[in-house]
Motif scaffolding. Structure first.
Motif, mmCIF file in Angstrom:
data_model
loop_
_atom_site.group_PDB
_atom_site.id
_atom_site.type_symbol
_atom_site.label_atom_id
_atom_site.label_comp_id
_atom_site.label_asym_id
_atom_site.label_seq_id
_atom_site.Cartn_x
_atom_site.Cartn_y
_atom_site.Cartn_z
ATOM 1 N N ASN A 72 0.815 -1.219 0.000
ATOM 2 C CA ASN A 72 0.000 0.000 0.000
ATOM 3 C C ASN A 72 0.849 1.270 0.000
ATOM 4 O O ASN A 72 0.332 2.363 0.169
ATOM 5 N N CYS A 73 2.147 1.117 -0.178
ATOM 6 C CA CYS A 73 3.091 2.244 -0.162
ATOM 7 C C CYS A 73 3.329 2.703 -1.599
ATOM 8 O O CYS A 73 4.014 2.029 -2.370
ATOM 9 N N SER A 74 2.780 3.856 -1.946
ATOM 10 C CA SER A 74 2.917 4.328 -3.326
ATOM 11 C C SER A 74 4.358 4.686 -3.673
ATOM 12 O O SER A 74 4.765 4.563 -4.824
ATOM 13 N N GLY A 119 1.677 11.000 2.665
ATOM 14 C CA GLY A 119 0.692 9.985 2.323
ATOM 15 C C GLY A 119 1.206 8.927 1.367
ATOM 16 O O GLY A 119 0.419 8.222 0.747
ATOM 17 N N GLU A 120 2.513 8.796 1.237
ATOM 18 C CA GLU A 120 3.098 7.798 0.339
ATOM 19 C C GLU A 120 3.407 6.482 1.041
ATOM 20 O O GLU A 120 3.855 5.534 0.408
ATOM 21 N N LEU A 121 3.182 6.439 2.358
ATOM 22 C CA LEU A 121 3.449 5.242 3.142
ATOM 23 C C LEU A 121 2.271 5.000 4.066
ATOM 24 O O LEU A 121 1.794 5.921 4.727
ATOM 25 N N SER A 122 1.802 3.775 4.094
ATOM 26 C CA SER A 122 0.707 3.393 4.978
ATOM 27 C C SER A 122 1.277 3.039 6.351
ATOM 28 O O SER A 122 2.220 2.253 6.456
ATOM 29 N N SER A 123 0.718 3.626 7.391
ATOM 30 C CA SER A 123 1.200 3.319 8.744
ATOM 31 C C SER A 123 0.940 1.856 9.103
ATOM 32 O O SER A 123 1.698 1.264 9.869
#
Length: 128
Positions: free
Chosen positions: A45-47, A84-88
Protein backbone atom coordinates in the motif's frame (compact mmCIF):
# COMPACT_ATOMS: atom_id res chain seq x y z
CA UNK A 1 58.88 5.21 -1.93
CA UNK A 2 58.26 5.06 1.79
CA UNK A 3 55.06 6.12 3.50
CA UNK A 4 55.05 7.83 6.86
CA UNK A 5 52.70 6.82 9.68
CA UNK A 6 49.98 9.34 8.81
CA UNK A 7 49.92 8.27 5.17
CA UNK A 8 49.67 4.63 6.19
CA UNK A 9 46.82 5.41 8.56
CA UNK A 10 44.92 7.39 5.94
CA UNK A 11 45.47 4.68 3.34
CA UNK A 12 44.20 2.06 5.78
CA UNK A 13 41.06 4.05 6.57
CA UNK A 14 40.40 4.63 2.87
CA UNK A 15 40.82 0.94 2.03
CA UNK A 16 38.58 -0.09 4.92
CA UNK A 17 35.97 2.40 3.74
CA UNK A 18 36.12 1.07 0.19
CA UNK A 19 35.84 -2.51 1.45
CA UNK A 20 32.86 -1.42 3.56
CA UNK A 21 31.12 -0.03 0.48
CA UNK A 22 31.60 -3.34 -1.35
CA UNK A 23 30.32 -5.28 1.67
CA UNK A 24 27.31 -2.94 1.81
CA UNK A 25 26.54 -3.57 -1.85
CA UNK A 26 26.81 -7.32 -1.22
CA UNK A 27 24.46 -7.09 1.77
CA UNK A 28 21.90 -5.11 -0.21
CA UNK A 29 22.04 -7.51 -3.12
CA UNK A 30 21.68 -10.46 -0.76
CA UNK A 31 18.53 -8.91 0.71
CA UNK A 32 17.27 -8.06 -2.77
CA UNK A 33 17.63 -11.61 -4.05
CA UNK A 34 16.33 -13.33 -0.89
CA UNK A 35 13.77 -10.99 0.71
CA UNK A 36 12.44 -8.78 -2.11
CA UNK A 37 9.07 -10.53 -2.37
CA UNK A 38 8.58 -10.29 1.40
CA UNK A 39 9.47 -6.59 1.48
CA UNK A 40 7.18 -5.73 -1.43
CA UNK A 41 4.34 -7.79 0.04
CA UNK A 42 4.53 -5.87 3.31
CA UNK A 43 4.68 -2.49 1.53
CA UNK A 44 1.96 -3.12 -1.05
CA UNK A 45 0.00 0.00 0.00
CA UNK A 46 3.09 2.24 -0.16
CA UNK A 47 2.92 4.33 -3.33
CA UNK A 48 6.54 5.45 -2.94
CA UNK A 49 7.66 1.83 -3.27
CA UNK A 50 5.08 0.61 -5.76
CA UNK A 51 6.26 3.24 -8.25
CA UNK A 52 9.78 1.82 -7.87
CA UNK A 53 8.69 -1.85 -7.87
CA UNK A 54 9.43 -2.38 -11.60
CA UNK A 55 13.11 -1.84 -10.75
CA UNK A 56 13.16 -5.39 -9.39
CA UNK A 57 13.29 -6.59 -12.99
CA UNK A 58 16.11 -4.21 -13.98
CA UNK A 59 18.98 -6.45 -12.94
CA UNK A 60 21.31 -6.01 -9.97
CA UNK A 61 21.45 -2.23 -10.29
CA UNK A 62 17.65 -1.95 -10.20
CA UNK A 63 17.45 -4.29 -7.23
CA UNK A 64 20.08 -2.22 -5.44
CA UNK A 65 18.12 0.97 -6.06
CA UNK A 66 14.90 -0.64 -4.87
CA UNK A 67 16.44 -1.99 -1.66
CA UNK A 68 18.01 1.43 -1.04
CA UNK A 69 14.62 3.08 -1.48
CA UNK A 70 12.95 0.64 0.87
CA UNK A 71 15.75 1.11 3.43
CA UNK A 72 15.31 4.88 3.26
CA UNK A 73 11.56 4.65 3.71
CA UNK A 74 11.82 2.22 6.62
CA UNK A 75 14.59 4.21 8.31
CA UNK A 76 12.99 7.65 7.88
CA UNK A 77 9.24 6.98 7.59
CA UNK A 78 8.04 10.38 8.87
CA UNK A 79 8.61 12.15 5.56
CA UNK A 80 6.64 9.55 3.61
CA UNK A 81 3.87 9.28 6.21
CA UNK A 82 3.28 13.06 6.09
CA UNK A 83 3.01 13.00 2.30
CA UNK A 84 0.69 9.99 2.32
CA UNK A 85 3.10 7.80 0.34
CA UNK A 86 3.45 5.24 3.14
CA UNK A 87 0.71 3.39 4.98
CA UNK A 88 1.20 3.32 8.74
CA UNK A 89 -0.37 -0.17 8.78
CA UNK A 90 2.21 -1.42 6.29
CA UNK A 91 5.00 0.01 8.42
CA UNK A 92 3.56 -1.48 11.62
CA UNK A 93 3.28 -4.96 10.08
CA UNK A 94 6.74 -4.87 8.47
CA UNK A 95 8.94 -7.57 10.09
CA UNK A 96 11.02 -6.02 12.87
CA UNK A 97 14.17 -8.01 12.10
CA UNK A 98 14.08 -6.96 8.45
CA UNK A 99 13.35 -3.36 9.44
CA UNK A 100 16.40 -3.42 11.72
CA UNK A 101 18.62 -4.87 8.96
CA UNK A 102 17.47 -2.20 6.52
CA UNK A 103 18.04 0.57 9.06
CA UNK A 104 21.55 -0.71 9.80
CA UNK A 105 22.30 -0.85 6.07
CA UNK A 106 20.99 2.67 5.57
CA UNK A 107 22.92 4.21 8.48
CA UNK A 108 26.09 2.33 7.56
CA UNK A 109 26.07 3.64 3.99
CA UNK A 110 25.51 7.16 5.31
CA UNK A 111 28.59 6.74 7.53
CA UNK A 112 30.69 5.21 4.74
CA UNK A 113 29.75 8.00 2.34
CA UNK A 114 30.54 10.65 4.97
CA UNK A 115 34.03 9.16 5.35
CA UNK A 116 34.50 9.23 1.56
CA UNK A 117 33.30 12.83 1.28
CA UNK A 118 35.53 13.94 4.14
CA UNK A 119 38.52 12.35 2.40
CA UNK A 120 37.59 14.11 -0.81
CA UNK A 121 37.32 17.47 0.93
CA UNK A 122 40.61 16.91 2.75
CA UNK A 123 42.42 15.99 -0.48
CA UNK A 124 40.87 18.92 -2.39
CA UNK A 125 41.83 21.39 0.33
CA UNK A 126 45.39 20.08 0.32
CA UNK A 127 45.51 19.23 4.02
CA UNK A 128 46.26 15.56 3.31
Amino acid sequence: MSLNVVDKLLLSVALIDLAGIFLWIGGCLHLAYTKMDLMLEHLKNCSAIMTRAPLRHAGPWGKLLLVGGIAGIVTFPGFYLKRGELSSEDLAHFPASLKRKLAVLHWSVIGLLLVMVSFGVAVKSGSV
